[in-house]
Every structure is written in structure tokens, then in C-alpha cells.
Design an enzyme around this catalytic site. Structure first.
Site, PDB file in Angstrom:
ATOM      1  N   GLY A  10      30.336  41.784  41.159  1.00 35.25           N
ATOM      2  CA  GLY A  10      31.083  41.008  41.164  1.00 35.25           C
ATOM      3  C   GLY A  10      31.659  40.287  42.128  1.00 35.25           C
ATOM      4  O   GLY A  10      32.941  40.662  42.358  1.00 35.25           O
ATOM      5  N   ALA A  11      30.850  41.358  43.749  1.00 33.29           N
ATOM      6  CA  ALA A  11      31.641  41.194  44.749  1.00 33.29           C
ATOM      7  C   ALA A  11      32.069  40.207  46.276  1.00 33.29           C
ATOM      8  O   ALA A  11      32.166  40.479  46.729  1.00 33.29           O
ATOM      9  CB  ALA A  11      30.784  42.652  45.610  1.00 33.29           C
ATOM     10  N   ASN A  12      31.652  38.875  45.078  1.00 34.30           N
ATOM     11  CA  ASN A  12      31.636  38.251  45.784  1.00 34.30           C
ATOM     12  C   ASN A  12      33.169  37.403  46.227  1.00 34.30           C
ATOM     13  O   ASN A  12      33.589  36.335  47.047  1.00 34.30           O
ATOM     14  CB  ASN A  12      30.675  36.756  46.131  1.00 34.30           C
ATOM     15  CG  ASN A  12      30.539  36.779  44.718  1.00 34.30           C
ATOM     16  OD1 ASN A  12      30.873  37.406  44.123  1.00 34.30           O
ATOM     17  ND2 ASN A  12      30.730  35.286  44.761  1.00 34.30           N
ATOM     18  N   TYR A 160      37.759  35.546  25.136  1.00 30.15           N
ATOM     19  CA  TYR A 160      37.827  36.567  26.396  1.00 30.15           C
ATOM     20  C   TYR A 160      38.273  38.257  25.834  1.00 30.15           C
ATOM     21  O   TYR A 160      38.107  38.695  26.088  1.00 30.15           O
ATOM     22  CB  TYR A 160      38.739  35.741  26.955  1.00 30.15           C
ATOM     23  CG  TYR A 160      39.304  36.689  28.306  1.00 30.15           C
ATOM     24  CD1 TYR A 160      37.859  36.651  29.525  1.00 30.15           C
ATOM     25  CD2 TYR A 160      40.461  36.934  29.142  1.00 30.15           C
ATOM     26  CE1 TYR A 160      37.854  37.586  30.708  1.00 30.15           C
ATOM     27  CE2 TYR A 160      40.242  37.578  29.879  1.00 30.15           C
ATOM     28  CZ  TYR A 160      39.181  37.807  30.868  1.00 30.15           C
ATOM     29  OH  TYR A 160      40.062  38.685  31.906  1.00 30.15           O
TER      30      TYR A 160
END
Length: 294
Positions: A10-12, A160
Site C-alpha cells: 500500500g505504498a502509493n 474492520y
């Protein structure tokens, strides 16, 4: 941190983007594992340092296996895995391509499989770390092993919290098993408190205009992404960190503030729960590693 290789899922965007940029700025070669490759490349172009972008959809076990196989062929030694990517879906129940509840699939099961598949490469490094990203929402949550996929009486917010509890249980149990195996790899946890990321508005988008209002009200009570990233950067890079440590904000209810060591919930720390969830994850993903040792 020079000559080290890190994988950040999830590095963007959000916490992952800041984490990737910070590590790259410290001389780490960062593998940006993202679902949207075009978005990842756009972000990589703005980062000063060594990066590469690879496609990874954590909600697909096939994608996780393909990513891990290609990555370990190109990088047989890895120094750091940051299980950062996450999904917050407060609308109707959704499932992954594998039929799993989508938040559990993305936040925990995908990372469980990814960690196991990358563990041989991490074990090649002298002091590798796995950082799992928890949340303060894990504390009131509980796992229902009779309905792990939450098919009955579904609530997005509760799902969640359960997915983040599962992530926390995984990080704690991973620490136990790595220690029992005398592995050089350590498992560390972190949570960002209440932080302004793009997940907040997305979580409420199913409510339309009302959801946008709720999202922006919520954003007013949160800290910056840069501040929220500090716990996971501490877990990933601070000297002297030990397996099983958990870092979060120091402020009231761990919502914001400077980094301190925090505690998981009693359920997350329960060894019997850890063993049961690990077994469940192995069955669901088909990825088996670090067998239990009494």
C-alpha cells in the site's frame, strides 16, 4: 539503512507513501507493492531514492503468490516487510475474489500469506523485521470463530475492527513462532492512532453527501499522516527494537501524539487465540509456515 531492501504494501498513498519515501530517503531500496501500478509509479516518480513498483492485490491469494514468487526470484534477500496496506469498508458486506470478507482478506489474510511466502528471503538477512499495522479499533473487537467471514448480522465498522484485531493477533503470534524457531527475523507491531489518510473519506463514500460530511468532520479530529507514520517507522528502523514490541501514539486513548510503546488487547495477546487464528489462516490461504512448538 544503506544496501537494505524493504517491501511496503500500500505504498502509493497515506501512511505507506510517507513510509516508502522516508525509507528511500535513508538509502533503503523500497519495493512499492501496490494494487494500482499506475498510481504507484506516479508516486515513485516523486520519491527521492531507489524504488521499484510491483503489482500486488492483497485481496487475491493468487496475486499474493505471484508477487512473492517474482519478488524472491529477483531479491532472494529481504531486510524489511511492512504490512501497511489496508481497507476500510463501512458499507454493505463485500467479498474478495476468493470469497473472503473483503476487509479480513485485505488487512490480515493477504498479509499472513505474504509474510509466509517472503519469510525465506527475510531469513537470509541478518536482522530482518516484519512490521504489522494494527489499529486502536482492535481493542474493543473480538473474533467470532463460528462466523469468521462475518456472514451473519454484518456491520462494516465491526468487521474492520475484527480485521485489525486479526492483524494484531497475527503479529503477536508471529513473534512467538519466530522466537520458538530461533529465527533471526523479528515481528513488531504499530498503529497510527487517528490519522488523516485517504481511507477516511473512502470509508463513508457509500453514504453520499452525508458520508462526505461525516468524513470531513472526522478528519478535523485527526493528526497528520507524517505524525501517524512515526510508530511504524520506529518499529521498522529504530535501533534496539525487540520482537513483540508494539508502538503507537502517546496521547489520550492512543489517538495522537509522539511515539511510545503500547499494549495489545487481552484477546490479541492470548496464546490460545493466536494458535487458533493461525490455524484458521493456514486453512483459508493454504500457506503454512512456522509450525506451533509447545
Amino acid at each position: 539503512m544503506n544496501n537494505r531492501i524493504a517491501v511496503v504494501t500500500g505504498a502509493n498513498s497515506g501512511l505507506g507513501r510517507v513510509t516508502a519515501a522516508t525509507l528511500a530517503g535513508q538509502g533503503v531500496h523500497v519495493v512499492m507493492a501496490v494494487r494500482n501500478v499506475a498510481a504507484g509509479r506516479a508516486v515513485a516518480g516523486q520519491i527521492s531514492g531507489s524504488t521499484e513498483v510491483r503489482e500486488l492485490d492483497l485481496a487475491s491469494q493468487a496475486s499474493v503468490r505471484e508477487f512473492a514468487a517474482k519478488l524472491t526470484t529477483d531479491h532472494p534477500r529481504l531486510d524489511l516487510l511492512i504490512n501497511n496496506a489496508g481497507a476500510v469498508l463501512l458499507g454493505p458486506r463485500r467479498t474478495s475474489v476468493d470469497g473472503f470478507e473483503l476487509q479480513l482478506a485485505t488487512n490480515m489474510l493477504g498479509h499472513f500469506a505474504l509474510t509466509g511466502l517472503l519469510l525465506p528471503a527475510l531469513s537470509e538477512a541478518p536482522a530482518a523485521r516484519v512490521v504489522s499495522l494494527s489499529s486502536i479499533t482492535h481493542k474493543p473487537a473480538t473474533i467470532n470463530f463460528d462466523d469468521v467471514m462475518y456472514e451473519r448480522n454484518y456491520s462494516g465498522s465491526t468487521a474492520y475492527g475484527r480485521s485489525k484485531l486479526a492483524t494484531t493477533i497475527f503479529g503477536v503470534e508471529l513473534d512467538r513462532r519466530l522466537k520458538a524457531a530461533d529465527s533471526p527475523v523479528i515481528s513488531v507491531l504499530a498503529h497510527p492512532g487517528m490519522t488523516r489518510t485517504n481511507l477516511t473519506p473512502r470509508a463513508w463514500e457509500h453514504l453520499g453527501r452525508r458520508g462526505r460530511i461525516l468524513a470531513w468532520v472526522g478528519l478535523l479530529a485527526t493528526q497528520s499522516v507524517e505524525q501517524g507514520t512515526q510508530p511504524q517507522l520506529t518499529a521498522a528502523t529504530a535501533p534496539g527494537v525487540k520482537g513483540g514490541q508494539f508502538f503507537g501514539p502517546r496521547g489520550p486513548f492512543e489517538m495522537f501524539g509522539n511515539v511510545t510503546e503500547v499494549r495489545p488487547s487481552s484477546e490479541a495477546a492470548d496464546p490460545s487465540v493466536g494458535r487458533r487464528l493461525w490455524s484458521e489462516a493456514e486453512t483459508l490461504t493454504g500457506v503454512r509456515y512456522l509450525p506451533y512448538r509447545d
